[in-house]
Design an enzyme around this catalytic site. Structure first.
Site, mmCIF file in Angstrom:
data_model
loop_
_atom_site.group_PDB
_atom_site.id
_atom_site.type_symbol
_atom_site.label_atom_id
_atom_site.label_comp_id
_atom_site.label_asym_id
_atom_site.label_seq_id
_atom_site.Cartn_x
_atom_site.Cartn_y
_atom_site.Cartn_z
ATOM 1 N N HIS A 58 22.401 70.148 43.271
ATOM 2 C CA HIS A 58 21.735 71.186 42.486
ATOM 3 C C HIS A 58 21.422 70.670 41.080
ATOM 4 C CE1 HIS A 58 25.941 71.464 41.243
ATOM 5 N NE2 HIS A 58 25.558 72.106 40.154
ATOM 6 N N HIS A 105 22.718 66.973 40.662
ATOM 7 C CA HIS A 105 24.063 66.425 40.798
ATOM 8 C C HIS A 105 24.842 67.166 41.874
ATOM 9 C CE1 HIS A 105 24.245 69.566 37.682
ATOM 10 N NE2 HIS A 105 25.472 69.816 38.110
ATOM 11 N N ARG A 138 32.685 72.092 30.991
ATOM 12 C CA ARG A 138 31.231 71.874 30.865
ATOM 13 C C ARG A 138 30.631 72.793 29.812
ATOM 14 N NH1 ARG A 138 27.382 73.511 35.661
ATOM 15 N NH2 ARG A 138 26.638 75.137 34.265
ATOM 16 N N ASP A 168 21.467 72.608 37.262
ATOM 17 C CA ASP A 168 22.212 73.792 36.819
ATOM 18 C C ASP A 168 21.301 74.999 36.569
ATOM 19 O OD1 ASP A 168 24.724 72.570 36.902
ATOM 20 O OD2 ASP A 168 24.411 71.670 34.932
HETATM 21 C C1 SIN Z 1 28.752 70.848 37.959
HETATM 22 O O1 SIN Z 1 28.163 71.061 39.014
HETATM 23 O O2 SIN Z 1 28.322 71.210 36.869
HETATM 24 C C2 SIN Z 1 30.071 70.100 37.967
HETATM 25 C C3 SIN Z 1 30.033 68.824 38.708
HETATM 26 C C4 SIN Z 1 31.406 68.260 38.895
HETATM 27 O O3 SIN Z 1 32.403 68.990 38.806
HETATM 28 O O4 SIN Z 1 31.481 67.077 39.183
#
Ligand code: SIN
Length: 287
Positions: A103, A257, A273, A105
């Site tokens: 995805h 990611h 994050r 974000d």
């Molecule tokens: C995310 O999807 O923002 C986090 C990715 C992760 O935890 O590696």
């Protein structure tokens, strides 16, 4: 100072050395980081043991921060920080498999974020990598016929589909009435023109894109499946193996990611994050 950046992925990802992100940065250094970010799409900084305040302060160099539609994962003391932790640290609910699907974000909002900055606080000794896909490279490698098909296309994004899949699998509580009301369809170009680099990037993701506008269900599903498979070809993917106190910042407009599995019974994985607000997209055709 001049920033030292080394390309560590095949087509993208720069590792930045010789900088301490816990300290306030001058305007010239911030500008150099921005330029490196546009050049590499993803920046990796090692050994940055930032406090929550320092993480927020560093992130604010790049714009205003935003939270998340699921408030349970926001740190009560710093709601700009989303906690992805299988142990639910800081008074936040544990999050199993947060982001373990391809995805970008929050593309289910009308104006998706420009980027996110992830701090690995506690990372498992094996597994739990984050995979990143270069969506410029994915677009550029499409054949001409597919480019013609997607260049002017518009996609529908919605969070509800993804959330319900996870809720049905027991990984999320039932959604509230307020959440259901917030999760409406939004439209984004399938190919966007990045406002800073001027390059075209593919902008559909398995997490939140639900259909291509104007196509029948089968045709839309088939095209999306083909684009997803293409976008995560090994040539376009970088796997980040986390060390404690890595900071990874990704440009959300030209990358996807996905977190990868690890032994969550035996090991803790806690990530913080921050998410930087974006600006409305330009369609790829715009100059
Ligand atoms: C995310 O999807 O923002 C986090 C990715 C992760 O935890 O590696």
């Amino acid at each position: 100072m001049t920033l030292s950046v080394t390309r560590i992925g095949k087509t993208f990802v720069g590792e930045v050395a010789g900088i301490d992100l816990s300290k306030p940065l001058d305007a010239d250094t911030v500008q150099q980081i921005k330029q490196a970010w546009w050049d590499h799409s993803i920046l990796v900084f090692r050994d940055q043991d930032l406090t929550q305040e320092q993480h927020v302060a560093f992130s604010q160099n790049f714009g205003e921060l935003q939270g998340h539609t699921v408030k349970d994962w926001l740190l009560p003391t710093h709601p700009e920080i989303l906690v992805l932790s299988n142990r639910g640290r800081g008074g936040v609910k544990p999050l199993e498999n947060g982001g373990a699907y391809w995805h970008s974000d929050i593309t289910y909002e009308a104006v998706p974020p420009m980027g996110s900055i992830l701090h690995g606080l506690t990372v498992p000794p094996e597994g739990g990598d984050t995979l990143y896909a270069d969506m410029y490279a994915a677009y550029e490698a499409l054949d001409d016929q597919t480019k013609a098909l997607v260049d002017d296309a518009v996609a529908i994004h919605n969070y509800k589909h993804r959330y319900m899949l996870m809720a049905e699998g027991g990984k999320r509580p039932d959604p509230t009435e307020q959440q259901l009301a917030e999760w409406v369809d939004v439209e984004h170009p399938v190919v966007l023109r990045h406002p800073d680099s001027g390059r075209k990037a593919l902008f559909v993701n398995e997490g939140f894109t639900v259909s291509i506008k104007g196509l029948g269900k089968d045709e839309s599903n088939a095209l999306l499946a083909r684009l997803y498979e293409h976008s995560v070809r090994p040539d376009f993917v970088y796997a980040h193996a986390w060390r404690p106190h890595d900071i990874v910042m990704w440009d959300n407009r030209c990358t996807m990611h996905s977190a990868t599995p690890y032994d969550a019974e035996s090991y803790e994985r806690t990530m913080h994050r921050t998410t930087i607000k974006g600006t409305p997209f330009q369609h790829q055709a715009a100059a």
